[in-house]
Motif scaffolding. Structure first.
Motif, mmCIF file in Angstrom:
data_model
loop_
_atom_site.group_PDB
_atom_site.id
_atom_site.type_symbol
_atom_site.label_atom_id
_atom_site.label_comp_id
_atom_site.label_asym_id
_atom_site.label_seq_id
_atom_site.Cartn_x
_atom_site.Cartn_y
_atom_site.Cartn_z
ATOM 1 N N LYS A 172 -46.446 97.749 -31.179
ATOM 2 C CA LYS A 172 -45.340 96.597 -31.256
ATOM 3 C C LYS A 172 -45.715 95.694 -32.452
ATOM 4 O O LYS A 172 -44.535 95.198 -33.024
ATOM 5 C CB LYS A 172 -45.443 95.907 -29.786
ATOM 6 N N GLY A 173 -46.929 95.665 -32.503
ATOM 7 C CA GLY A 173 -47.345 94.672 -33.775
ATOM 8 C C GLY A 173 -46.895 95.241 -35.177
ATOM 9 O O GLY A 173 -46.421 94.672 -35.976
ATOM 10 N N PHE A 174 -47.237 96.632 -35.227
ATOM 11 C CA PHE A 174 -46.863 97.453 -36.531
ATOM 12 C C PHE A 174 -45.362 97.381 -36.721
ATOM 13 O O PHE A 174 -44.927 96.931 -37.637
ATOM 14 C CB PHE A 174 -47.205 98.643 -36.619
ATOM 15 N N ARG A 175 -44.645 97.456 -35.666
ATOM 16 C CA ARG A 175 -43.004 97.405 -35.624
ATOM 17 C C ARG A 175 -42.734 96.031 -36.030
ATOM 18 O O ARG A 175 -41.690 95.982 -37.054
ATOM 19 C CB ARG A 175 -42.548 97.983 -34.316
ATOM 20 N N ALA A 176 -43.136 95.017 -35.569
ATOM 21 C CA ALA A 176 -42.842 93.701 -35.985
ATOM 22 C C ALA A 176 -43.250 93.438 -37.423
ATOM 23 O O ALA A 176 -42.055 92.606 -37.802
ATOM 24 C CB ALA A 176 -43.638 92.837 -34.997
ATOM 25 N N LEU A 177 -44.127 94.175 -37.821
ATOM 26 C CA LEU A 177 -44.250 93.690 -39.395
ATOM 27 C C LEU A 177 -43.344 94.702 -40.301
ATOM 28 O O LEU A 177 -43.457 94.720 -41.392
ATOM 29 C CB LEU A 177 -45.773 94.206 -39.675
ATOM 30 N N GLY A 178 -42.444 95.462 -39.520
ATOM 31 C CA GLY A 178 -41.443 96.209 -40.370
ATOM 32 C C GLY A 178 -41.771 97.740 -40.524
ATOM 33 O O GLY A 178 -41.263 98.642 -41.142
ATOM 34 N N ALA A 179 -42.990 98.402 -39.676
ATOM 35 C CA ALA A 179 -43.048 99.622 -39.875
ATOM 36 C C ALA A 179 -42.435 100.400 -38.964
ATOM 37 O O ALA A 179 -42.102 100.029 -37.894
ATOM 38 C CB ALA A 179 -44.757 100.043 -39.688
#
Ligand code: UD1
Length: 430
Positions: free
Chosen positions: A129-136
């Motif tokens: 979830k965190g990585f996706r939030a950063l745009g990954a």
């Protein structure tokens, strides 16, 4: 397979030097690949999990120079692949820290799904979830986590559960993202703070680590540093409970007493005397031990990694104690082993109801995971007669020279490689 063979019944007495924190060191080592400049890390514990991570880093092209047992010089300018799939890395939990570190620096990482101790389901949804939030873009395929991004951008991220691993991973990726990231409901463990301090010493801009809101302003790149890892709170706590269970008098040296407060508070409830000074804590267990209740919680609560050690000690304390495990659901497996030594513990879901007994009796038992393994050694040290602890491979993942340090406190414990070794020890110790 190696075993520990223990002749119990001696109070542990003396001083023991505590090493660097395994869980902080794992995060810091992974983060050291985030710069092309040379990084020196001191006070590393020489334990299996650390050595596995170093080996995996070497295999992707990181230059590792082990200056001495506890110091390593790292240069990651020659990384050749962003695929981490070492045979052993799958067995350690912290392999996933390379995801955040490599994603932050190269905007791409592919790492084998993490393993670690079998103490319950260990999802990684919050990391993703965190990585996706950063745009990954993150997907799982072929047993690996694959994360890639054109660019990472700072975001406001609210963690659904307090997780050490995801807080650390997001902090690493965000350190090299564009703009500002705020992690809310962040983990506050000492190793989260240690990693933030390490990244800041490399030029990152991270504020608030140690509170539940961490603010990270991304920087373009990180630079060289020299850093010393904090002392291991769990190793210290393990020796403190070993002192309590054996009715001993042990001073743990090179610790940060503040990190041990929840452990100290419980030892006092059990009836031990605890003296603190700048970087030492002394535990004296002279009178009878009394029952208490404990619930594991995120820091500054009582650590789940100390739950087996306190349960093992409470099983020798007067009255009925209740231990509630609120972090990992499968963390009472060692109780069946303690029962072989005479413990009276009933597990219902995530709760252990413990009726204290006067003593343990030596038995042949086996370590189901790292911390439970250490707790079973404590039981053996307190027991009457000989205890053999099998599968000490787990214990060596996280404790450096555990048997030697215990011998330094007067324990009769040796490593055995065969039944013949065990017999020899029995004859020697009478
Ligand atoms: C780290 C420690 C471990 C310790 C644990 C809790 C390392 C290498 N390991 O493990 O020794 O026992 O902290 O202090 O530092 N969770 C989710 N989703 C996620 C991640 C976690 O639901 O994406 C849950 C877990 O199932 C667990 C809780 O959050 O119930 C805490 O886990 P977490 O703090 O992440 O533990 P680890 O970082 O794996």
């Amino acid at each position: 397979m190696e075993q520990y063979v223990i002749k119990g019944g001696n109070p542990l007495v003396g001083e023991v030097e505590i090493g660097g924190a395994k869980n902080a060191a794992l995060a810091i080592l992974a983060a050291s690949v985030m710069t092309d400049e040379t990084v020196t890390i001191e006070n590393l514990p020489d334990v299996r999990d650390i050595n596995v991570l170093l080996q995996a880093m070497e295999e992707i092209g990181v230059k590792i120079d082990r200056k001495d047992r506890h110091t390593v010089v790292i240069n990651a300018s020659g990384i050749q692949t962003l695929l981490v799939e070492n045979e052993y890395i799958k067995k350690i939990r912290a392999s996933y820290y390379l995801l955040g570190a490599l994603l932050g620096k190269y905007k791409k990482a592919e790492v084998a799904l993490p393993g670690g101790c079998n103490i319950g389901s260990r999802p990684i949804d919050q990391h993703i979830k965190g990585f996706r939030a950063l745009g990954a873009n993150v997907r799982i395929a072929h047993g690996r986590v694959i994360a890639e991004a054109n660019k990472l951008s700072g975001r406001h991220i609210y963690m659904d559960v307090v997780t050490v691993g995801a807080t650390i991973n997001i902090m690493m990726a965000a350190a090299l993202a564009e703009g500002r990231t705020i992690i809310e409901n962040a983990a506050k463990e000492p190793h989260v703070v240690d990693l933030a301090n390490f990244l800041n010493s490399m030029g990152a801009n991270i504020k608030g680590a140690g509170t539940d809101v961490i603010r990270i302003r991304g920087v373009e790149k990180l630079h060289k540093t020299e850093y010393s890892v904090i002392p291991d709170q769990i190793e210290a706590g393990t020796f403190m409970f070993a002192a309590a269970a054996t009715r001993g008098d042990v001073t743990v040296r090179n610790v940060i007493p503040k990190h041990l407060e929840s452990i100290t508070a419980k030892l006092i409830e059990l009836g031990c005397e605890v003296e603190e000074s700048d970087d030492e804590v002394r535990v004296v267990s002279s009178g009878p031990l009394s029952h208490t209740h404990v619930k594991t919680l995120a820091y500054p609560g009582f650590p789940t990694d100390m739950q087996p050690q306190i349960t093992t000690t409470l099983a020798l304390s007067e009255g009925t104690s209740i231990v509630t495990e609120s972090i990992f659901e499968n963390r009472f497996k060692y109780v069946d082993e303690l029962a072989k030594m005479g413990a009276n513990i009933k597990v219902e879901g995530n709760t252990a109801i413990i009726d204290g007994v006067l003593k343990y009796t030596g038995a042949r038992i086996s370590a189901p995971d790292l911390r439970a393994g250490a707790a079973l050694v404590i039981a053996g040290l307190a027991a009457e007669g000989i205890t053999v602890v099998d599968d000490i491979y787990y214990i060596e993942r996280g404790y450096e020279d555990f048997d030697a340090k215990l011998r330094g406190l007067g324990a009769q414990i040796e490593k055995a490689e065969s039944e013949k070794d065990i017999k020899k020890f029995q004859l020697k110790t009478g």
